[in-house]
Every structure is written in structure tokens, then in C-alpha cells.
Design a protein around this motif. Sequence first.
Motif, PDB file in Angstrom:
ATOM      1  N   LEU A 257       0.954  -1.236   0.136  1.00  0.00           N
ATOM      2  CA  LEU A 257       0.144  -0.028   0.086  1.00  0.00           C
ATOM      3  C   LEU A 257       0.869   1.148  -0.119  1.00  0.00           C
ATOM      4  N   ASN A 258       2.152   1.462   0.687  1.00  0.00           N
ATOM      5  CA  ASN A 258       2.837   2.382   0.756  1.00  0.00           C
ATOM      6  C   ASN A 258       3.639   2.646  -0.330  1.00  0.00           C
ATOM      7  N   GLN A 259       3.846   1.564  -0.974  1.00  0.00           N
ATOM      8  CA  GLN A 259       4.681   1.485  -2.397  1.00  0.00           C
ATOM      9  C   GLN A 259       3.434   2.174  -3.339  1.00  0.00           C
ATOM     10  N   THR A 260       2.349   1.730  -3.450  1.00  0.00           N
ATOM     11  CA  THR A 260       1.324   2.235  -4.370  1.00  0.00           C
ATOM     12  C   THR A 260       1.247   3.861  -4.124  1.00  0.00           C
ATOM     13  N   LEU A 261       0.939   4.062  -2.684  1.00  0.00           N
ATOM     14  CA  LEU A 261       0.812   5.573  -2.718  1.00  0.00           C
ATOM     15  C   LEU A 261       1.886   6.411  -3.003  1.00  0.00           C
ATOM     16  N   GLY A 262       3.137   5.852  -2.619  1.00  0.00           N
ATOM     17  CA  GLY A 262       4.427   6.660  -2.989  1.00  0.00           C
ATOM     18  C   GLY A 262       4.403   6.789  -4.606  1.00  0.00           C
ATOM     19  N   SER A 263       4.075   5.932  -5.282  1.00  0.00           N
ATOM     20  CA  SER A 263       4.137   5.866  -6.774  1.00  0.00           C
ATOM     21  C   SER A 263       2.976   6.934  -7.181  1.00  0.00           C
ATOM     22  N   GLU A 264       1.681   6.868  -6.487  1.00  0.00           N
ATOM     23  CA  GLU A 264       0.731   7.930  -6.976  1.00  0.00           C
ATOM     24  C   GLU A 264       1.120   9.151  -6.869  1.00  0.00           C
ATOM     25  N   LEU A 265       2.002   9.534  -5.464  1.00  0.00           N
ATOM     26  CA  LEU A 265       2.324  10.622  -5.111  1.00  0.00           C
ATOM     27  C   LEU A 265       3.432  11.605  -6.121  1.00  0.00           C
ATOM     28  N   SER A 266       4.355  10.362  -6.682  1.00  0.00           N
ATOM     29  CA  SER A 266       5.310  10.685  -7.639  1.00  0.00           C
ATOM     30  C   SER A 266       4.665  11.198  -8.857  1.00  0.00           C
ATOM     31  N   LYS A 267       3.715  10.631  -9.412  1.00  0.00           N
ATOM     32  CA  LYS A 267       2.999  11.035 -10.553  1.00  0.00           C
ATOM     33  C   LYS A 267       2.127  12.243 -10.417  1.00  0.00           C
ATOM     34  N   ILE A 268       1.684  12.565  -9.372  1.00  0.00           N
ATOM     35  CA  ILE A 268       1.156  13.898  -8.875  1.00  0.00           C
ATOM     36  C   ILE A 268       2.091  14.891  -9.091  1.00  0.00           C
ATOM     37  N   LYS A 269       3.285  14.988  -8.300  1.00  0.00           N
ATOM     38  CA  LYS A 269       4.210  15.906  -8.315  1.00  0.00           C
ATOM     39  C   LYS A 269       4.813  16.043  -9.791  1.00  0.00           C
ATOM     40  N   LEU A 270       4.891  15.033 -10.340  1.00  0.00           N
ATOM     41  CA  LEU A 270       5.411  15.272 -11.954  1.00  0.00           C
ATOM     42  C   LEU A 270       4.248  16.085 -12.472  1.00  0.00           C
ATOM     43  N   GLN A 271       3.191  15.879 -12.450  1.00  0.00           N
ATOM     44  CA  GLN A 271       1.936  16.546 -13.021  1.00  0.00           C
ATOM     45  C   GLN A 271       2.055  18.084 -12.730  1.00  0.00           C
ATOM     46  N   LEU A 272       2.112  18.026 -11.397  1.00  0.00           N
ATOM     47  CA  LEU A 272       2.207  19.718 -10.900  1.00  0.00           C
ATOM     48  C   LEU A 272       3.375  20.255 -11.594  1.00  0.00           C
ATOM     49  N   LEU A 273       4.746  19.907 -11.539  1.00  0.00           N
ATOM     50  CA  LEU A 273       5.814  20.372 -12.272  1.00  0.00           C
ATOM     51  C   LEU A 273       5.702  20.917 -13.554  1.00  0.00           C
ATOM     52  N   THR A 274       4.905  19.681 -14.244  1.00  0.00           N
ATOM     53  CA  THR A 274       4.853  19.939 -15.804  1.00  0.00           C
ATOM     54  C   THR A 274       3.798  21.020 -15.921  1.00  0.00           C
ATOM     55  N   LEU A 275       2.510  21.217 -14.964  1.00  0.00           N
ATOM     56  CA  LEU A 275       1.633  22.233 -15.046  1.00  0.00           C
ATOM     57  C   LEU A 275       2.469  23.699 -14.734  1.00  0.00           C
ATOM     58  N   GLN A 276       3.196  23.666 -13.620  1.00  0.00           N
ATOM     59  CA  GLN A 276       3.928  24.803 -13.576  1.00  0.00           C
ATOM     60  C   GLN A 276       5.042  25.284 -14.616  1.00  0.00           C
ATOM     61  N   GLY A 277       5.483  24.373 -14.947  1.00  0.00           N
ATOM     62  CA  GLY A 277       6.544  24.826 -16.063  1.00  0.00           C
ATOM     63  C   GLY A 277       6.055  25.237 -17.434  1.00  0.00           C
ATOM     64  N   GLY A 278       4.619  24.897 -17.662  1.00  0.00           N
ATOM     65  CA  GLY A 278       3.947  25.272 -18.521  1.00  0.00           C
ATOM     66  C   GLY A 278       3.418  26.727 -18.687  1.00  0.00           C
TER      67      GLY A 278
END
Length: 111
Positions: A87-108
Amino acid sequence: MNIGEAILFKYPTADPTKDFIVQNNGDGTPSYIAEWNIRAPIPTEAELKTWWEELQSTSAYEPPVQVDLLARELSQEKLARKQLEELNQTLGSELSKIKLQLLTLQGGQGS
């Protein structure tokens, strides 16, 4: 034959004060089932005898060895820990995806 014990052998979760009542009038007649509240047909004399004989031939209950109990408990704890790690691994993976999306949005937005 003990009718109550025979019934409890067949229906181990039955309550002999609610699910069935065995009565003996004390007049020399054999005991009998006075009340039957189990969702099954009232057992015949032959069924009661069969259950009684099976009960008599069954070996006495032997409690589990302490080591076996500890091993079972340890196994359950290991399984629970593994589930939490997954469960922790899944949550960590999802959190990483969300961070990448935020960084992509901020960069745009900065362009």
C-alpha cells in the motif's frame, strides 16, 4: 446415550438453553427433545445414536502447541506488514505521479 451431547456434537454452536431443550420427566422414561429451535429437522433416534457413537469414537480435543500458535500469529503479522508495504509503495508511486503533473503544469505556465 446423552442426547444433549450428541446434538452438540452435530451442532457445536447450538445453545442447549435456547436452540434445543432435552427433558427427562424422572418417571423412568428416557430423556427426549422437549424443544427444537434449530433450523433443521428434529433428529431421529437413529441420528442421535449415530452422532453419539461418532462423538465417542472421536479423540479428545488437544489444544494446539504454543509454538504453533506463535507461528500462526507471526505469519499473520508478516502478511499484514507485506500488505502495508504494498500500500505504501502504491501511494508513493501515485504521489510521484502527482508531483510530476504539478511540475509539468507549473513549467507550462511560466513560458
